[in-house]
Scaffold this motif. Structure first.
Motif, PDB file in Angstrom:
ATOM      1  N   PRO A   1       0.837  -1.203   0.000  1.00 30.56           N
ATOM      2  CA  PRO A   1       0.000   0.000   0.000  1.00 30.56           C
ATOM      3  C   PRO A   1       0.876   1.260   0.000  1.00 30.56           C
ATOM      4  N   HIS A   2       0.543   2.209  -0.843  1.00 33.44           N
ATOM      5  CA  HIS A   2       1.330   3.442  -0.920  1.00 33.44           C
ATOM      6  C   HIS A   2       0.494   4.552  -1.530  1.00 33.44           C
ATOM      7  N   ILE A   3       0.978   5.764  -1.364  1.00 34.81           N
ATOM      8  CA  ILE A   3       0.426   6.905  -2.089  1.00 34.81           C
ATOM      9  C   ILE A   3       1.529   7.357  -3.034  1.00 34.81           C
TER      10      ILE A   3
ATOM     11  N   ILE B   1      -3.461   7.310 -13.947  1.00 32.05           N
ATOM     12  CA  ILE B   1      -4.329   6.302 -14.559  1.00 32.05           C
ATOM     13  C   ILE B   1      -3.562   4.998 -14.751  1.00 32.05           C
ATOM     14  N   SER B   2      -4.285   3.911 -14.630  1.00 32.18           N
ATOM     15  CA  SER B   2      -3.628   2.618 -14.760  1.00 32.18           C
ATOM     16  C   SER B   2      -4.499   1.651 -15.571  1.00 32.18           C
ATOM     17  N   LEU B   3      -3.884   1.101 -16.591  1.00 30.17           N
ATOM     18  CA  LEU B   3      -4.570   0.201 -17.506  1.00 30.17           C
ATOM     19  C   LEU B   3      -4.270  -1.236 -17.082  1.00 30.17           C
TER      20      LEU B   3
ATOM     21  N   VAL C   1      -7.764  -7.489  -7.940  1.00 26.44           N
ATOM     22  CA  VAL C   1      -8.425  -6.660  -6.928  1.00 26.44           C
ATOM     23  C   VAL C   1      -7.386  -5.735  -6.297  1.00 26.44           C
ATOM     24  N   MET C   2      -7.701  -4.441  -6.300  1.00 29.47           N
ATOM     25  CA  MET C   2      -6.805  -3.457  -5.677  1.00 29.47           C
ATOM     26  C   MET C   2      -7.465  -2.957  -4.396  1.00 29.47           C
ATOM     27  N   ASP C   3      -6.652  -2.805  -3.351  1.00 32.60           N
ATOM     28  CA  ASP C   3      -7.192  -2.349  -2.062  1.00 32.60           C
ATOM     29  C   ASP C   3      -6.863  -0.884  -1.839  1.00 32.60           C
TER      30      ASP C   3
ATOM     31  N   THR D   1      -4.339   5.224   0.367  1.00 37.75           N
ATOM     32  CA  THR D   1      -3.271   4.399  -0.206  1.00 37.75           C
ATOM     33  C   THR D   1      -3.904   3.397  -1.158  1.00 37.75           C
ATOM     34  N   HIS D   2      -3.118   2.943  -2.119  1.00 42.01           N
ATOM     35  CA  HIS D   2      -3.573   1.838  -2.971  1.00 42.01           C
ATOM     36  C   HIS D   2      -2.506   0.768  -2.975  1.00 42.01           C
ATOM     37  N   GLY D   3      -2.930  -0.443  -3.136  1.00 44.03           N
ATOM     38  CA  GLY D   3      -1.982  -1.548  -3.131  1.00 44.03           C
ATOM     39  C   GLY D   3      -2.662  -2.823  -3.593  1.00 44.03           C
ATOM     40  N   ILE D   4      -1.835  -3.804  -3.899  1.00 41.44           N
ATOM     41  CA  ILE D   4      -2.367  -5.102  -4.321  1.00 41.44           C
ATOM     42  C   ILE D   4      -1.802  -6.144  -3.366  1.00 41.44           C
ATOM     43  N   THR D   5      -2.684  -6.860  -2.688  1.00 41.65           N
ATOM     44  CA  THR D   5      -2.237  -7.864  -1.721  1.00 41.65           C
ATOM     45  C   THR D   5      -1.595  -9.036  -2.459  1.00 41.65           C
TER      46      THR D   5
ATOM     47  N   PHE E   1      -0.235  -0.696 -17.138  1.00 43.58           N
ATOM     48  CA  PHE E   1       0.419   0.497 -17.683  1.00 43.58           C
ATOM     49  C   PHE E   1      -0.054   1.656 -16.816  1.00 43.58           C
ATOM     50  N   THR E   2       0.824   2.212 -16.012  1.00 45.22           N
ATOM     51  CA  THR E   2       0.443   3.351 -15.173  1.00 45.22           C
ATOM     52  C   THR E   2       1.018   4.628 -15.779  1.00 45.22           C
ATOM     53  N   PHE E   3       0.126   5.538 -16.110  1.00 45.48           N
ATOM     54  CA  PHE E   3       0.545   6.812 -16.715  1.00 45.48           C
ATOM     55  C   PHE E   3       0.402   7.927 -15.695  1.00 45.48           C
TER      56      PHE E   3
END
Ligand SMILES: O=C(O)CCC(=O)C(=O)O
Ligand SMILES: [Fe+2]
Ligand SMILES: [Zn+2]
Length: 646
Positions: free
Chosen positions: A212-214, A225-227, A234-236, A266-270, A306-308
């Motif tokens: 998890p991070h900002i 944006i993220s493709l 699932v993103m938390d 924060t967003h993150g992927i477990t 792809f995170t822009f």
């Protein structure tokens, strides 16, 4: 294997007719009952009802909805099956009591194979009612949006094939052409307001994730944006107040984060191989936790994102100063880039807080006798019979202050808790981030000089959230943290004034009075550090001292005791006196001869502190949505807040 049929009574009767195995199952079933009560507040009942709690039959145990239903439906028709993400149990409601009783009798102690191929044993107990305290209205974090099918399967294939993992200049000289049509589409569709100029490509094998991070405010503009290509995931998302929202990002969808969701959550992927997802078809993207009656497990595939982003060229002026690196309270100072994440924060706390307090516990305790007047007044004003928790109670100096209330203390330090025990106080060891007490059980809480030892804004906020959780509605918490401002309203705090006069005997909240700069004077070159210098904690080694840990590596300045702070995140030296009994009644600042002899230095420990700026504690408290601030004040170099649970 079937469990005993007569095990509905919960009192500890003997069961003379039970076999050894049956007795074992009964024990485990009762244990499951107690665990559910203690950890989750789920109360089971001794009479037959339609609903059962199924211990071990949960998504958190790797049991999927279809699997469990198959087992449960053998006993009757299931009206509802509630499965929550990460919980090792579920709730089932049958149509009739006959059916639920059949399930109770035949499934208790039954083994089944979970989705990962492991054996688990089910334990069932009747419950009166099924309610989900943490069921929240299904809303996405503000500013978050998911656009489904933003690219066609053909474009997806082309994008994935275009990646050259060996070319590190990919995307560095402007974005690859292949992205342009996508970005223009986003612009035209109103999903973004400007074209990004930076691209990060991540690939996640099943089992992989991202902590998890900002994304750093000062580094990137508002829109991120993220493709999602190749597979869904699932993103938390997590609000600083602890509220977590899990969001399904379907294959070929675009995630757009702006505003609050980008700056504050924060967003993150477990990292895991299965995600908990909505069981029914239909709605593809969106929140997962909304419907506990409709969840199951989903095997992950390889996802490529792809995170822009757009690189920011001016400081961030968002409205979330608490988490904004462009807006730290002292702007002339570089925002600490350390710790960068939860893991680093925990390592820092372990080495520079937990371990140090263990080592200095006895000496520390010998400097802590006098209660602070305003804290004493708070405790004395509580009604007779109040239940009060002291989170971070240290040597327990507040625990016996008001004999009319019932106080229980906890502290991260085993040695300090033992000292409390020797004084006949009730205290236990725990971290302030997870206090093993039931929610809403306290009439009041105090947390004195504790929260400044947590190393990220999120962790500090989480400790406040934990205090709020413990309070019953109407209950009050008193919080003290050390202040960056040691001079306030033209008055120097006692800590700064600390001198050799007799008043010095009075202890101080946060510092060892024995740890004045004098030690440095006696031993030039050994332990006097300039407050803003970049001397790293690894220098402790040369001090013959402690905290020898490479992790912190030149990252935190070492503070000079009794001087102003120049940085919010600092290491504060503690000069350990080896024999606290001997020194207990000595003039604190008088150096005994053996202390000053170079070949017998007193070991120097360093404690990590985040000293709070004016308004910072209050701002953090305001982020909690279930409290109101009653009083906010400054007391001898500390910021203090009293809040009330709504
Ligand atoms: O994989 C993603 O969609 C997000 C990646 C991410 O958050 C990041 O690289 O900062
Ligand atoms: Fe990110
Ligand atoms: Zn910002």
């Amino acid at each position: 294997m079937a469990a005993p049929s007569a095990s509905m009574d919960n009192n500890n009767q003997s069961h003379p007719k039970l076999s050894k195995t049956e007795k074992k199952f009964l024990r485990k079933q009762i244990k499951a009952r107690h665990t559910l009560l203690r950890h989750e507040g789920i109360e089971s009942v001794s009479h037959v009802t339609e609903s059962l709690v199924v211990a071990n039959g949960g998504l958190g145990n790797g049991v999927s909805r279809t699997q469990l239903l198959r087992v449960l439906e053998r006993c009757g028709s299931v009206e509802a099956l509630l499965m929550l993400p990460n919980k090792p149990y579920s709730f089932v409601r049958y149509r009739t009591k006959e059916e639920s009783k059949k399930a109770y009798v035949t499934l208790n102690g039954k083994e089944m194979v979970d989705d990962l191929g492991q054996n688990i044993t089910l334990y069932l107990n009747f419950v009166e009612k099924v309610h989900w305290e943490d069921l929240r209205p299904p809303v996405l974090p503000p500013g978050l949006m998911i656009v489904e099918e933003i690219v066609s399967p053909e474009d997806e294939k082309m994008l994935l094939e275009s990646i050259d993992w060996t070319d590190n200049s990919f995307g560095q000289n402007g974005l690859p052409d292949i992205c342009n049509s996508l970005l223009e589409k986003c612009l035209k569709g109103g999903h973004i307001k400007y074209i990004p100029d930076q691209l990060t490509i991540n690939q996640y094998e099943p089992g992989q994730g991202i902590p998890p991070h900002i994304d750093t405010h000062s580094a990137f503009e508002n829109e991120i944006i993220s493709l999602s290509l190749g597979a869904e995931i699932v993103m938390d998302f997590k609000h600083p107040d602890g509220c977590t929202v899990s969001v399904m990002l379907p294959q070929r969808s675009l995630l757009v984060m702006t505003g609050e969701s980008r700056y504050l959550w924060t967003h993150g992927i477990t990292p895991r191989k299965f995600d908990v997802i909505q069981a029914s078809e239909g709605q593809k993207s969106g929140i997962i936790t909304s419907d506990a009656g409709n969840l199951t497990l989903n095997k992950r595939g390889v996802r490529t994102s792809f995170t822009f982003r757009k690189v920011r060229r001016t400081p961030c002026d968002c409205s979330y100063p608490l988490v904004c690196d462009s807006q730290s309270c002292h702007q002339n100072e570089a925002f600490p880039s350390f710790p960068e994440n939860d893991k680093e924060a925990l390592e820092l706390e372990r080495e520079y807080v937990h371990r140090v307090y263990e080592e200095i516990a006895e000496h520390f305790s010998s400097t802590r006798h006098t209660p602070w007047p305003q804290i004493g007044a708070f405790l004395k004003a509580l009604p007779k019979g109040s239940i009060v928790a002291d989170i971070g109670c240290g040597n327990g100096k507040y625990l016996g202050l008001n004999k009319e209330i019932y106080m229980i203390g906890c502290d991260r330090s085993q040695n300090l808790v033992e000292i409390c025990g020797e004084r006949q106080f009730e205290a236990f060891v725990c971290d302030a981030l997870a206090v093993p007490l039931r929610s809403e059980t306290c009439d009041a809480c105090i947390s004195i000089a504790v929260i400044h030892h947590f190393a990220t804004a999120e962790r500090r906020l989480a400790t406040l959230q934990e205090l709020a959780r413990l309070l019953r509605p109407g209950g009050k918490a008193l919080i003290y943290v050390w202040a960056m401002e040691q001079e306030y309203n033209k008055q120097k705090s006692k800590y700064l004034r600390g001198s050799r006069d007799s008043e010095e005997k009075e202890e101080h909240l946060n510092s060892g009075v024995l740890a004045s700069g004098l030690f440095g004077e006696q031993n030039p070159g050994t332990s006097s550090h300039n407050s803003v210098c970049s001397i790293s904690a690894t220098n402790d080694l040369k001090d013959g001292g402690c905290n020898a840990n490479g992790v912190i590596n030149s990252k935190l300045p070492v503070h000079t005791n009794r001087t102003s702070f120049h940085s919010q995140d600092v290491l504060v030296p503690w000069h350990l006196k080896r024999d606290p009994m001997r020194d207990k009644h000595a003039e604190p600042l008088k150096l005994t001869p053996d202390l000053g002899v170079p070949h017998d230095p007193s070991p120097v420990f360093h404690r990590y502190y985040h000293v709070f700026c004016e308004g910072e504690l209050e701002t953090a408290c305001r982020m909690l949505n279930n409290i109101s601030i009653q009083h906010s004040y400054y007391d001898q170099g500390n910021w203090c807040v009293i809040f009330k649970k709504l």
